[in-house]
Motif scaffolding. Structure first.
Motif, PDB file in Angstrom:
ATOM      1  N   CYS A 325       0.835  -1.203   0.000  1.00 26.61           N
ATOM      2  CA  CYS A 325       0.000   0.000   0.000  1.00 26.61           C
ATOM      3  C   CYS A 325       0.871   1.255   0.000  1.00 26.61           C
ATOM      4  CB  CYS A 325      -0.914  -0.012   1.223  1.00 26.61           C
ATOM      5  SG  CYS A 325      -1.942   1.471   1.378  1.00 26.61           S
ATOM      6  N   ASN A 330       1.102  -1.561   4.001  1.00 29.15           N
ATOM      7  CA  ASN A 330       0.540  -2.894   4.249  1.00 29.15           C
ATOM      8  C   ASN A 330       0.562  -3.723   2.968  1.00 29.15           C
ATOM      9  OD1 ASN A 330      -0.784  -5.074   5.307  1.00 29.15           O
ATOM     10  ND2 ASN A 330      -2.572  -3.940   6.008  1.00 29.15           N
ATOM     11  N   ARG A 331       0.907  -5.019   3.090  1.00 33.41           N
ATOM     12  CA  ARG A 331       0.934  -5.903   1.926  1.00 33.41           C
ATOM     13  C   ARG A 331      -0.277  -6.827   1.869  1.00 33.41           C
ATOM     14  NH1 ARG A 331       5.695  -5.869  -0.897  1.00 33.41           N
ATOM     15  NH2 ARG A 331       7.518  -4.998   0.158  1.00 33.41           N
ATOM     16  N   PHE A 332      -1.103  -6.835   2.912  1.00 35.55           N
ATOM     17  CA  PHE A 332      -2.235  -7.761   2.964  1.00 35.55           C
ATOM     18  C   PHE A 332      -3.454  -7.188   2.255  1.00 35.55           C
ATOM     19  CE2 PHE A 332      -6.040  -9.379   5.274  1.00 35.55           C
ATOM     20  CZ  PHE A 332      -5.947 -10.694   4.859  1.00 35.55           C
ATOM     21  N   LYS A 333      -4.039  -7.990   1.393  1.00 36.41           N
ATOM     22  CA  LYS A 333      -5.284  -7.641   0.710  1.00 36.41           C
ATOM     23  C   LYS A 333      -5.181  -6.293  -0.007  1.00 36.41           C
ATOM     24  CE  LYS A 333     -10.290  -7.657   1.448  1.00 36.41           C
ATOM     25  NZ  LYS A 333     -11.386  -7.346   2.381  1.00 36.41           N
ATOM     26  N   THR A 334      -4.129  -6.133  -0.799  1.00 36.53           N
ATOM     27  CA  THR A 334      -3.977  -4.894  -1.566  1.00 36.53           C
ATOM     28  C   THR A 334      -4.855  -4.918  -2.812  1.00 36.53           C
ATOM     29  OG1 THR A 334      -2.055  -5.832  -2.702  1.00 36.53           O
ATOM     30  CG2 THR A 334      -1.627  -4.432  -0.782  1.00 36.53           C
ATOM     31  N   GLN A 335      -5.257  -3.733  -3.250  1.00 39.37           N
ATOM     32  CA  GLN A 335      -6.072  -3.571  -4.448  1.00 39.37           C
ATOM     33  C   GLN A 335      -5.414  -2.507  -5.333  1.00 39.37           C
ATOM     34  OE1 GLN A 335      -9.713  -2.286  -2.597  1.00 39.37           O
ATOM     35  NE2 GLN A 335     -10.367  -4.366  -2.075  1.00 39.37           N
ATOM     36  N   ARG A 356      -3.181  -0.066  -3.093  1.00 35.45           N
ATOM     37  CA  ARG A 356      -3.621   0.398  -1.778  1.00 35.45           C
ATOM     38  C   ARG A 356      -4.313  -0.751  -1.066  1.00 35.45           C
ATOM     39  NH1 ARG A 356      -3.886   5.556  -4.327  1.00 35.45           N
ATOM     40  NH2 ARG A 356      -3.001   7.154  -2.943  1.00 35.45           N
ATOM     41  N   CYS A 357      -4.141  -0.836   0.258  1.00 30.52           N
ATOM     42  CA  CYS A 357      -4.868  -1.842   1.021  1.00 30.52           C
ATOM     43  C   CYS A 357      -6.350  -1.452   1.043  1.00 30.52           C
ATOM     44  CB  CYS A 357      -4.319  -1.948   2.445  1.00 30.52           C
ATOM     45  SG  CYS A 357      -4.642  -0.505   3.486  1.00 30.52           S
ATOM     46  N   TRP A 358      -7.185  -2.377   1.452  1.00 30.75           N
ATOM     47  CA  TRP A 358      -8.632  -2.149   1.393  1.00 30.75           C
ATOM     48  C   TRP A 358      -9.022  -0.886   2.163  1.00 30.75           C
ATOM     49  CZ3 TRP A 358     -12.644  -1.764   4.855  1.00 30.75           C
ATOM     50  CH2 TRP A 358     -13.937  -1.812   4.311  1.00 30.75           C
ATOM     51  N   HIS A 361      -7.775   2.241   0.403  1.00 26.85           N
ATOM     52  CA  HIS A 361      -8.500   2.386  -0.857  1.00 26.85           C
ATOM     53  C   HIS A 361      -9.884   2.991  -0.609  1.00 26.85           C
ATOM     54  CE1 HIS A 361      -9.539   0.378  -4.987  1.00 26.85           C
ATOM     55  NE2 HIS A 361      -9.691   1.676  -4.999  1.00 26.85           N
TER      56      HIS A 361
END
Length: 376
Positions: A325, A330-335, A356-358, A361
């Motif tokens: 992100c 953050n690397r978890f659940k990026t969009q 960007r992470c959720w 975003h």
């Protein structure tokens, strides 16, 4: 230089003052700003004390005794001893901990990298001072792995693979897997894609069009579905990308030299022999890297990924650290987010796309909406 007795008297005075502060501390009577100031002061005191604990842990060098005195697990005590030993050879790390500008937890992560890559602390200490802990940990891990890539890292990773399971107090079955990077990365990508599908389905079927449960719940369901062979989610992004310096290939995939790359962006290095072996796998995309340019793009997959998605997965050159992100790291659940929104004519092209992470975003989408609406 002060003697042992002088230092002990100063510490005793500091302890007495802290005890007095604790006795008079009444958080419910503080203002919000006052609470924040005191929290910062207590945290600084803890960091300053950590320097003494770490230096003396190196002197005592007995993890069982240190664990007993500090009230920490013995594993943490061993880490404290190891950090103390690195402090002796790294002035950047020692000075930062001495003045309380970083915590023991931050110092421990930096020490691990410094031990594998001497001099790494010079770049990591500033990161620790301004970035969240998870960003520091990620950068320290990257420095450590890249230094160890030339020291049999692939063999150690292969030997370290493991799986274990146990039942917790709630009767839940906990499964812990340690997988090699090129094995684990596509599995994680598939599970996250399936979890996204499950979350979207739940949202469609719920009152108020909201997601009823935490994403981690759907992720657990996704892993179970994958093991059972029932998962239907498909990742929009490539499940695995390996970035290889062109020079590595021309030498016959034998080694990786200084300034060259052979890694999974965002995860870490892989041996060139491993990259060559898995090049035939159905879910791998390969990018050959030469200098600062992506000279050749080779599709190593039977299902062809979109080139722009693969380029985004690499991260920004020249580090190519993968997807994180841009706001919080953050690397978890990026969009993938359009910097200039599509609704306002923003193009779907590399310069206008950022991960960007959720949470970040959603926050940016909300800001974009306010910007479109204009002042009221």
């Amino acid at each position: 230089m002060m003697g042992d007795m002088q230092v002990e008297l100063i510490i005793d005075d500091a302890i007495a003052l802290l005890e007095k502060a604790n006795a008079n501390l009444q958080p419910e009577l503080l203002t919000s700003s006052g609470g924040r100031k005191l929290l910062t002061a207590y945290a600084r005191a803890e960091k300053l004390a950590a320097f003494g604990v770490t230096m003396l842990a190196r002197k005592v060098n007995d993890s069982a005794e240190i664990a007993r005195v500090t009230g920490s697990p013995e594993g943490k005590a061993k880490e404290t001893i190891a950090t103390g030993k690195v402090l002796a050879s790294s002035s950047h790390l020692s000075d930062a901990l001495k003045v309380g500008s970083i915590s023991l937890a931050q110092a421990t992560e930096i020490a691990k990298a410094e031990e594998s890559s001497p001099g790494a602390a010079k770049a990591l200490v500033p990161i620790a001072k301004k970035e969240p802990f998870h960003v520091l940990k990620d950068q320290a891990r990257k420095a450590k792995l890249e230094a160890e890539q030339h020291k049999g890292l692939a063999d150690r990773q292969h030997s370290a693979r493991s799986a274990r399971s146990y039942n917790d107090d709630r009767g839940m079955v906990n499964i812990h897997l340690e997988l090699e990077p090129h094995i684990g990365a596509p599995i994680v990508a598939r599970a996250e894609a399936e979890a996204e599908r499950l979350a979207r389905a739940a949202k469609r079927n719920s009152p108020g069009n909201t997601v009823p449960e935490r994403f981690e719940c759907y992720l657990a369901d996704a892993y179970a579905a994958l093991v059972a062979g029932a998962g239907m989610g498909r990742a929009k992004r490539p499940e695995l990308v390996v970035l290889v310096s062109h020079a590595v290939v021309t030498r016959g995939w034998k080694d990786v030299r200084k300034g060259e790359l052979c890694k999974i962006p965002g995860i870490g290095p892989v041996a060139p022999q491993v990259a060559r072996t898995i090049a035939k796998d159905a879910f791998l995309s390969g990018v050959f890297y030469d200098g600062k340019d992506l000279r050749q793009f080779k599709r190593w997959s039977r299902t062809i990924p979109v080139e722009i998605a693969t380029a985004l997965e690499l991260g920004q050159p020249p580090a190519f650290d993968g997807v994180a992100c841009v706001d919080c790291g953050n690397r978890f659940k990026t969009q993938i987010d359009h910097v200039h929104p599509r609704a306002q004519g923003g193009p779907t092209s590399n310069p206008n796309l950022r991960p960007r992470c959720w949470r970040c975003h959603q926050a940016k989408t909300k800001r974009d909406g306010y910007a479109r609406a204009g002042p009221r």
